[in-house]
Scaffold this active site. Sequence first.
Site, mmCIF file in Angstrom:
data_model
loop_
_atom_site.group_PDB
_atom_site.id
_atom_site.type_symbol
_atom_site.label_atom_id
_atom_site.label_comp_id
_atom_site.label_asym_id
_atom_site.label_seq_id
_atom_site.Cartn_x
_atom_site.Cartn_y
_atom_site.Cartn_z
ATOM 1 N N LYS A 85 17.383 6.721 8.120
ATOM 2 C CA LYS A 85 17.272 7.992 8.822
ATOM 3 C C LYS A 85 15.863 8.574 8.714
ATOM 4 O O LYS A 85 15.349 9.173 9.671
ATOM 5 C CB LYS A 85 18.321 8.975 8.300
ATOM 6 C CG LYS A 85 19.759 8.564 8.622
ATOM 7 C CD LYS A 85 19.973 8.392 10.124
ATOM 8 C CE LYS A 85 21.418 8.100 10.469
ATOM 9 N NZ LYS A 85 21.654 7.980 11.923
ATOM 10 N N TYR A 102 20.981 4.304 3.720
ATOM 11 C CA TYR A 102 21.173 5.300 4.772
ATOM 12 C C TYR A 102 19.957 6.224 4.859
ATOM 13 O O TYR A 102 19.424 6.478 5.947
ATOM 14 C CB TYR A 102 22.434 6.096 4.484
ATOM 15 C CG TYR A 102 22.780 7.126 5.531
ATOM 16 C CD1 TYR A 102 23.344 6.750 6.742
ATOM 17 C CD2 TYR A 102 22.565 8.487 5.300
ATOM 18 C CE1 TYR A 102 23.680 7.692 7.696
ATOM 19 C CE2 TYR A 102 22.901 9.437 6.255
ATOM 20 C CZ TYR A 102 23.452 9.038 7.448
ATOM 21 O OH TYR A 102 23.780 9.981 8.403
#
Length: 253
Positions: A161, A157
């Site tokens: 990002k 993740y």
Amino acid sequence: MTIAIDMTGKVALVTGAASGLGRAVALKLAQAGAALCIVDVNAEGLAETEGALADIGAQVLVHAADLSDPAACKGSVAAATARFGRLDALCNVAGLIYLAHSHEMAEELWHRTMAVNLTAPFMLSQAAIPHLLEAKGAIVNVASCASFIGEAYAAAYCATKAGLVNMTKAMAMEYMRKPIRINAVAPGGMITNIAVNYKLPEGCDIELLKRFSGMRGTVEVDDVADMVALLASPAGRGYHGNCISIDAGITAG
């Protein structure tokens, strides 16, 4: 000072619109006068969002699609432009997170995280940019406070990002002399389906997870949606290549 967000006569494509931030963004843009193409893999949730948009009289195209497939990304933009004849804003809100011990994370989950969180915004942007250049429009990418800090058990993740923020900046530089604006927002934790439903990895250290919870609590979804709507609209004309943190101080120190 009140900033007037006017999207009358404009068209926005919002991904992740079946719930949470995506639904809130769609509602904000509709209230500002935009026609909406709402995209998500969750058809049932899209129907609920469609109902909420219909209540305020918005023109809506519902487009169920799995954005882990690049063809579905291109098809979403094609559907929006075929229906409305133009595209003024692309809001890349869809995202997912799988928490795992890095040495145990399934390869399939790594690739799906990359596909939805990073590849899909690029593929959607690639398809949308010709239309956005014509409309002098905008792209808004939803990153995360995890773009800037390492979060335990969230390597995939965090990687996506952080990549999304730098992709935003790189594309902003590439189109610096063109009539398009490209920005991102980086929220802290919000009470959405993603936050409520993710599973903690077995044997994880809860104290490590608490480091990223924020001393001021969670961020309001509507506050983030307001910023996304601003950046997507002509009222955000002064923003280009920015990533606006809305994280209640998580990344301050």
